[in-house]
Design an enzyme around this catalytic site. Sequence first.
Site, PDB file in Angstrom:
ATOM      1  N   ARG A 180      -9.995  -7.879  -9.376  1.00  0.00           N
ATOM      2  CA  ARG A 180     -10.434  -9.086  -8.677  1.00  0.00           C
ATOM      3  C   ARG A 180     -11.940  -9.221  -8.554  1.00  0.00           C
ATOM      4  NH1 ARG A 180      -6.321 -11.652  -4.409  1.00  0.00           N
ATOM      5  NH2 ARG A 180      -4.856 -12.244  -6.009  1.00  0.00           N
ATOM      6  N   ARG A 237      -5.605  -5.133  -2.819  1.00  0.00           N
ATOM      7  CA  ARG A 237      -6.255  -5.772  -3.962  1.00  0.00           C
ATOM      8  C   ARG A 237      -7.723  -5.351  -4.105  1.00  0.00           C
ATOM      9  NH1 ARG A 237      -3.781  -9.543  -6.686  1.00  0.00           N
ATOM     10  NH2 ARG A 237      -1.652  -9.945  -6.135  1.00  0.00           N
TER      11      ARG A 237
END
Length: 351
Positions: free
Chosen positions: A38, A34
């Site tokens: 984000r 990730r």
Amino acid sequence: MSETPDARTALTDSPFLRACRREPVPHTPVWFMRQAGRSLPEYRKLREGTTMLDSCMRPDLVTEITLQPVRRHKVDAAIFFSDIVVPLKAIGVDLDIKPGVGPVVERPFRSREDLARLRPLEPDDVKYVTEAIGMLTTELGDTPLIGFAGAPFTLASYLVEGGPSRNHEHTKALMYGDPQLWADLLDRLADLTGAFLRVQIEAGASAVQLFDSWAGALAPADYRETVLPASKKVLETVAPYGVPRIHFGVGTGELLGLMGEAGADVVGADWRVPLDEAARRIGPGRAVQGNLDPAVLFAPREAVETQTRKVLDAAQDLPGHIFNLGHGVLPDTDAEALTRLVAYVHEQTAR
Ligand code: 1CP
């Protein structure tokens, strides 16, 4: 660039790919699950006004978002910006990714008739993936690109629950209540995932990661009997390409041995098991990836360094360590803490 023999050698010899093959490295390679999206302000800006799924289908956006963390943090690998539910969407499953929630399936999968909603994936269904990876491999040069897909169990959980789930109760009800339908569903998902990984490798991905994020919800006996065969099938499907295959799940301390058996080249561990012990459970011949607790990044710099040092110490005798977090970057993580972490691991492990 990446087509010239020199560039290809530099890519093959990159620290990340060398570590996957358990070869000596100039420094321990780092990337973060990730890392794209984000926590990055430049990501949030780029995504403004475009839904998550639409972003995944726009090769220009995918390329830029994938490159952002490589430029900013100097990580040793890029991860393709997409989502585990993209291949499901591509074959016509009625789903959406809701902001702040995650994937939501309009009509959950509960019966044998639902199997008909899972047709095979053709490369033409995901032309935007092939196009984005082509652009990316040119831009990335000797930095490897990791393709990925969701493992059959984790995909099945979203399909059967209809969205994110803490207890996976409908999924397990199907698994225990109709073992044949469950086996057929996982087999169908194994074919879908295998096809999606093949597309990414043929387009130029240097490695692939199979995310079985929610496998830790299973008892080892159930994992062995009903989930392992499907994940193994996926890993075998892409074995002939010779690119490293990484297999990862959360809360999988009790499953690491079985995940090693599933046949990946690299097994990822979350933060609950120290890496030397994780490697022992995974068994010989596999590299390991992990495993700093993503929450540690919220602590002061010195504490981050102390906890990172512990991860490096546990891994120091292992041939083949890829430094990562034990799960994805948390959304509120300070991007600068990630940049500092990459530099710290590189400096501490320089050989
Ligand atoms: O940086 C990268 O790692 C690349 C991008 C990426 C990856 C690898 C995204 C973008 N998703 C994924 C994989 C993914 N998606 C996993 C496996 C990894 C993990 O365990 O974290 C899972 C379980 C999902 C499902 C999913 N998609 C969730 C989790 C929901 C839950 O059950 O808790 C969420 C929130 C999404 C949406 C999503 N995917 C990616 C982003 C940037 C977002 C947020 C988009 C938005 O807020 O609109």
